[in-house]
Design a protein around this motif. Structure first.
Motif, PDB file in Angstrom:
ATOM      1  N   THR A  35       0.832  -1.198   0.000  1.00 29.21           N
ATOM      2  CA  THR A  35       0.000   0.000   0.000  1.00 29.21           C
ATOM      3  C   THR A  35       0.870   1.252   0.000  1.00 29.21           C
ATOM      4  O   THR A  35       1.815   1.372   0.788  1.00 29.21           O
ATOM      5  N   GLY A  36       0.549   2.177  -0.892  1.00 32.06           N
ATOM      6  CA  GLY A  36       1.308   3.423  -1.002  1.00 32.06           C
ATOM      7  C   GLY A  36       2.327   3.420  -2.123  1.00 32.06           C
ATOM      8  O   GLY A  36       2.867   4.480  -2.474  1.00 32.06           O
ATOM      9  N   THR A  37       2.589   2.256  -2.714  1.00 32.82           N
ATOM     10  CA  THR A  37       3.550   2.173  -3.813  1.00 32.82           C
ATOM     11  C   THR A  37       2.981   2.840  -5.065  1.00 32.82           C
ATOM     12  O   THR A  37       1.843   2.586  -5.442  1.00 32.82           O
ATOM     13  N   VAL A  38       3.777   3.692  -5.688  1.00 35.90           N
ATOM     14  CA  VAL A  38       3.366   4.392  -6.910  1.00 35.90           C
ATOM     15  C   VAL A  38       3.999   3.692  -8.110  1.00 35.90           C
ATOM     16  O   VAL A  38       5.213   3.480  -8.150  1.00 35.90           O
ATOM     17  N   LEU A  39       3.166   3.327  -9.072  1.00 30.30           N
ATOM     18  CA  LEU A  39       3.634   2.575 -10.235  1.00 30.30           C
ATOM     19  C   LEU A  39       3.103   3.192 -11.524  1.00 30.30           C
ATOM     20  O   LEU A  39       2.060   3.839 -11.518  1.00 30.30           O
ATOM     21  N   LYS A  40       3.821   2.956 -12.604  1.00 30.94           N
ATOM     22  CA  LYS A  40       3.388   3.429 -13.911  1.00 30.94           C
ATOM     23  C   LYS A  40       2.724   2.287 -14.677  1.00 30.94           C
ATOM     24  O   LYS A  40       2.990   1.113 -14.411  1.00 30.94           O
TER      25      LYS A  40
ATOM     26  N   SER B 239      -3.553  -3.654  -0.770  1.00 25.85           N
ATOM     27  CA  SER B 239      -2.852  -4.878  -1.169  1.00 25.85           C
ATOM     28  C   SER B 239      -3.559  -6.051  -0.505  1.00 25.85           C
ATOM     29  O   SER B 239      -3.816  -6.031   0.702  1.00 25.85           O
ATOM     30  N   LYS B 240      -3.859  -7.100  -1.279  1.00 24.97           N
ATOM     31  CA  LYS B 240      -4.660  -8.208  -0.763  1.00 24.97           C
ATOM     32  C   LYS B 240      -3.901  -9.520  -0.646  1.00 24.97           C
ATOM     33  O   LYS B 240      -4.476 -10.533  -0.259  1.00 24.97           O
ATOM     34  N   VAL B 241      -2.620  -9.534  -1.023  1.00 22.98           N
ATOM     35  CA  VAL B 241      -1.853 -10.786  -1.020  1.00 22.98           C
ATOM     36  C   VAL B 241      -0.487 -10.563  -0.385  1.00 22.98           C
ATOM     37  O   VAL B 241      -0.044  -9.437  -0.177  1.00 22.98           O
TER      38      VAL B 241
ATOM     39  N   GLN C 112      -5.486  -3.019  -5.447  1.00 22.14           N
ATOM     40  CA  GLN C 112      -6.340  -1.990  -6.051  1.00 22.14           C
ATOM     41  C   GLN C 112      -5.493  -0.741  -6.290  1.00 22.14           C
ATOM     42  O   GLN C 112      -4.745  -0.315  -5.403  1.00 22.14           O
ATOM     43  N   VAL C 113      -5.626  -0.178  -7.483  1.00 22.21           N
ATOM     44  CA  VAL C 113      -4.838   1.000  -7.869  1.00 22.21           C
ATOM     45  C   VAL C 113      -5.759   2.181  -8.148  1.00 22.21           C
ATOM     46  O   VAL C 113      -6.806   2.022  -8.790  1.00 22.21           O
ATOM     47  N   VAL C 114      -5.355   3.352  -7.668  1.00 25.44           N
ATOM     48  CA  VAL C 114      -6.090   4.589  -7.945  1.00 25.44           C
ATOM     49  C   VAL C 114      -5.095   5.647  -8.394  1.00 25.44           C
ATOM     50  O   VAL C 114      -4.039   5.807  -7.776  1.00 25.44           O
ATOM     51  N   ASP C 115      -5.431   6.367  -9.446  1.00 24.82           N
ATOM     52  CA  ASP C 115      -4.617   7.507  -9.876  1.00 24.82           C
ATOM     53  C   ASP C 115      -4.981   8.689  -8.983  1.00 24.82           C
ATOM     54  O   ASP C 115      -6.043   9.293  -9.132  1.00 24.82           O
ATOM     55  N   MET C 116      -4.097   9.026  -8.042  1.00 21.62           N
ATOM     56  CA  MET C 116      -4.385  10.067  -7.056  1.00 21.62           C
ATOM     57  C   MET C 116      -4.364  11.470  -7.662  1.00 21.62           C
ATOM     58  O   MET C 116      -4.715  12.446  -6.994  1.00 21.62           O
TER      59      MET C 116
END
Length: 211
Positions: free
Chosen positions: A64-69, A97-99, A113-117
């Motif tokens: 959680t909190g990891t920023v990815l492209k 993060s679920k795993v 789950q990913v959200v574009d902040m």
């Protein structure tokens, strides 16, 4: 003495009348020019991350909190003798993060789950009696409860085509035969021009739509 009391009483009555007049005008002005609601929240498009194949999760960087492209590797799944990569479908921040590494996963299973902040918006529920005065393009004043001292400008960008109750898991039932009418609410999407850091999906907001 009686004259003084009479003047004081008249003064108090005058002040009350003036206060009621000002309050009435303020209420009428707001009703004529704005639509206000506290039934609003910060939202974002939540995109799931999943694996294409079943196997053991040998590597996982989706904390959680990891920023990815978009297209960046977030983990690996061992399928037989192969290291298959798991990539993120959109650019954004991992909000859930679920795993865990070492876990067995299945195809299509949501791993994160990913959200574009940078593309958060407001979802407001407008009463059906007010929706006729709402249209795409109207200006909106937004206040997020977590940062109530910051005023945010926005615009209506999308109108719901059904009330929230249509999609409710427990729709209203009229088993008793006594019907009580309930004011329905229609979701309206509002984009924010800009907003400060620290605002996240799910936060409460108050909005004022300019008619």
């Amino acid at each position: 003495m009686k004259t003084g009391r009479f003047l004081l009483l008249n003064t108090l009555i005058f002040i009350v009348i003036v206060a009621l007049g000002i309050g009435g005008y303020y209420y009428y002005f707001n009703q004529s020019n704005y639509i206000d609601t506290e039934d609003a929240k910060v939202a974002g498009d939540v995109i799931p991350v999943s694996a294409d194949s079943a196997g053991k999760l040998t590597e996982w960087k989706g904390q959680t909190g990891t920023v990815l492209k978009q297209g960046e590797m977030v983990g690996k799944v061992a399928v037989g003798t192969e290291t298959k990569n798991i990539t993120v479908p959109v650019s954004g921040t991992i909000v859930q993060s679920k795993v865990n590494e070492g876990q067995m996963v299945a195809p299509g299973q949501p791993l994160a789950q990913v959200v574009d902040m940078d593309k958060l918006y407001i979802l407001a529920n407008i009463e059906e009696t007010d929706i006729k005065d709402v249209s795409v393009g109207q200006e909106v004043d937004i206040t997020v409860d977590a940062q109530s001292d910051t005023k945010i400008k926005g615009k209506v960008t999308q109108m719901g085509l059904a009330t929230n109750s249509v999609f409710s898991l427990l729709p209203q039932q009229n088993a008793s035969g006594n019907y009580t009418k309930v004011v329905q609410r229609i979701p309206v999407k509002i984009e924010m021009e800009s907003y400060p850091n620290g605002i996240v999906p799910g936060m409460n907001a108050t909005i004022r739509i300019h008619k």
